[in-house]
Enzyme design. Sequence first.
Site, short mmCIF file in Angstrom:
data_model
loop_
_atom_site.label_atom_id
_atom_site.label_comp_id
_atom_site.label_asym_id
_atom_site.label_seq_id
_atom_site.Cartn_x
_atom_site.Cartn_y
_atom_site.Cartn_z
N ASN A 1 5.04 1.90 -5.68
CA ASN A 1 5.22 1.67 -6.68
C ASN A 1 4.14 2.56 -7.66
OD1 ASN A 1 7.19 0.28 -8.28
ND2 ASN A 1 5.80 -1.29 -8.90
N PRO B 1 0.72 -1.30 0.09
CA PRO B 1 0.12 0.02 0.11
C PRO B 1 0.77 1.28 -0.08
CG PRO B 1 -0.71 -1.77 1.67
CD PRO B 1 0.34 -2.30 1.18
N GLU B 2 0.27 2.31 -0.62
CA GLU B 2 0.85 3.59 -0.62
C GLU B 2 0.51 4.21 0.70
OE1 GLU B 2 2.65 4.87 -3.92
OE2 GLU B 2 2.29 2.66 -4.50
N ARG C 1 11.11 -4.59 -8.69
CA ARG C 1 9.86 -4.39 -9.01
C ARG C 1 9.68 -3.75 -10.34
NH1 ARG C 1 7.55 -0.91 -4.00
NH2 ARG C 1 8.79 -1.49 -2.39
N LYS D 1 4.34 3.80 5.92
CA LYS D 1 3.47 2.60 5.68
C LYS D 1 3.29 1.89 7.06
CE LYS D 1 4.90 2.50 0.90
NZ LYS D 1 5.56 1.69 -0.07
#
Length: 264
Positions: free
Chosen positions: A165, A2-3, A248, A51
């Site tokens: 991301n 999660p952002e 990623r 986060k």
Amino acid sequence: MPEGDTVWFVAHRLDTALAGRVLTRSDLRVPRFATADLTGRRVLDVTPRGKHLLTRIEGGLTLHSHLRMDGAWRVYATGERPHGGPEHQIRAILGNAEFTAYGYRLPVLELLRTADEVRAVGHLGPDLLGPDWDPGEAVRRLGADPTRPLGEALLDQRNLAGIGNVYKSELAFLAGVTPWLPFGDLSPGVPERLVATAHRLLEENKERPDRRTTTTRRPTERLYVYGREGRTCLRCGGAVRKAELGDRVTYWCPGCQKGPRREP
């Protein structure tokens, strides 16, 4: 993963349900803390830090959790049957007379002294959605290694906390450079604008479920490049591409973003 805006939203929901209320149910389903009993204690607040989630409980205790890829906190009215996943995936339960919060698939769950929170989050850079937000310090940390690719620098939570991301891909696009461009090669003024944009986007998105970085209201065009591989770029009309960045993937537009390139 999660952002930061998603974690902020989760923390806000948990804080609304738990803060100021006495726990009538407590169950930490991890071996190290399985015998801990928090019932009878009042939850003081639930605070996001990048986060990470910090649930502070009277008596000088903090329940630290991190969602990573699969974790989730769900809140239900007390007595309502939870449906966030199979019961064996529940790692934590915190309940009061009105609400009960269930933590599913939490890869990080630890009970520590509030005075020791620095052990869990002290390494983080300025929090994009926190009271400690310091854009100048964020720029300084990002530029500490001028040879590091922009995308990697943005994802490093030690530089600034809260970018994942999605925002990494979107910020590189909005800056007009590829995520492989060394941070030190950014033009003067770009680092400051990039950090300001990151702060603005997370602030704008923290209270809404449909994250967006574009100005269009079309539901299929909420983001410029992330998740849009092979689709038309909303600015130049070229095809958006996907490639690897470290461990990623990243999304980018060859027509709009200048700098080093990497093909799939």
